[in-house]
Enzyme design. Structure first.
Site: not given
Ligand code: AMP
Length: 297
Positions: A27, A33, A195
């Site tokens: 998450g 992502h 990140s």
């Protein structure tokens, strides 16, 4: 896009789906992502993204409690992506035998043990970390790739290169019917790898943090330009990079030039290399790596 939090709903939603592409995450999603989600969608499969901060992979003094949990924001971002299903399991789904009062006590007594590579590099400063990663990844594979799935793939970022290699080794050695796809690292314009932990950095540290990428890139150029390739010269490049990072204010865990398959120390004859690093700036431990080729002379 469907949000699912428990096993029965997940199994119902995936029953009969023959082609599934899976993106596991913790998450606090960012463009890195999302690039994995896009890569999953390019396979033409049903795209499942999981969001779970896995207590098993955090050491006793690590950032499990303060790790950013931003589910509503993550769902909003995924809604604009190609994700079909978001699996955000509650703790009781993954760890039914956990101690409710102590979230780090998962009750997961069956755990995977990985090869020696899991004890080196990041494994040296994070004992047990990769065993925790492998255990949750295998659990998630078993939850997601059943129900008649015939073509299973999972996308992992090169950003976590040691993790990627260990998952590839696990899949191979356990004969898991899952194709692992490696996705490139997405970086900010400064070069800093995206990140979730970048959120811990102060404004000033964020500027400084790009030094990690710059140092690795400089090392790459120097390695490629080495007039005489010896083991000593390669190790010297690592030491110089450590010294450079320390001079910039980093506490360095390691800078290691490795063979990309074995992650053993690179040798003069190696034509494919990856340089990996882990270092802490203020309170924030970051990792990065760069793969590169050495041309024959
Ligand atoms: P995490 O949520 O940090 O566990 O990461 C979930 C997945 O996203 C892992 O496969 C990571 O390697 C990948 N990932 C994290 N950061 C990036 C990035 N900057 N670029 C590409 N993939 C990433």
């Amino acid at each position: 896009m469907q949000l699912i939090t428990n096993e029965p709903d997940l199994r119902r939603a995936l029953a009969g789906k023959a082609h599934i592409a899976f993106v596991p995450t913790m998450g606090n999603l960012h463009a890195g992502h999302i690039s994995l989600v896009q890569q999953a969608a390019r396979t033409g499969a049903l795209v499942v993204v999981s969001i779970y901060v896995n207590p098993l992979q955090f050491g006793p003094h690590e950032d499990f409690a303060r790790y950013p949990r931003t589910l509503a924001q993550d769902i909003a971002l995924l809604q604009q992506s190609a994700a079909d299903i978001v699996f955000a399991p509650d703790d009781s789904t993954l760890y039914p035998h956990r101690d409710i009062k102590q979230p780090k006590n998962t009750g997961q007594s069956v755990q995977l043990q990985l090869p020696e590579l899991a004890q080196r590099l990041c494994g040296a400063s994070r004992p047990g970390h990769f065993n925790g990663v492998a255990t949750i990844v295998l659990k998630l594979f078993n939850l997601i790739f059943t129900n008649g799935c015939q073509q299973a793939c999972a996308i992992f970022g090169r950003k976590d290169y040691q993790q990627l290699r260990l998952i590839q080794i696990m899949v191979q050695q356990l004969n898991l019917p899952v194709q692992i796809i490696a996705a490139e690292t997405i970086r900010l314009p400064s070069g800093l790898a995206m990140s979730s932990r970048n959120g811990y950095l102060t404004e000033a540290e964020r500027e400084q943090a790009a030094g990690l990428y710059r140092t690795l890139d400089q090392l790459r150029v120097q390695h490629q330009a080495l007039a005489i390739r010896t083991t000593a010269a390669i190790r010297q490049l690592e030491q110089d990079a450590v010294a450079q990072l320390q001079a910039q204010g980093w506490r360095v865990d390691y800078v290691a030039i490795c063979h990309p398959d074995t992650l053993q120390a690179a040798q003069p004859q190696d034509q494919q290399c990856v340089v990996l690093a882990a270092a802490t700036l203020g309170q924030t431990r970051l990792i990065d790596n760069l793969g590169y080729e050495i041309s024959e002379k």
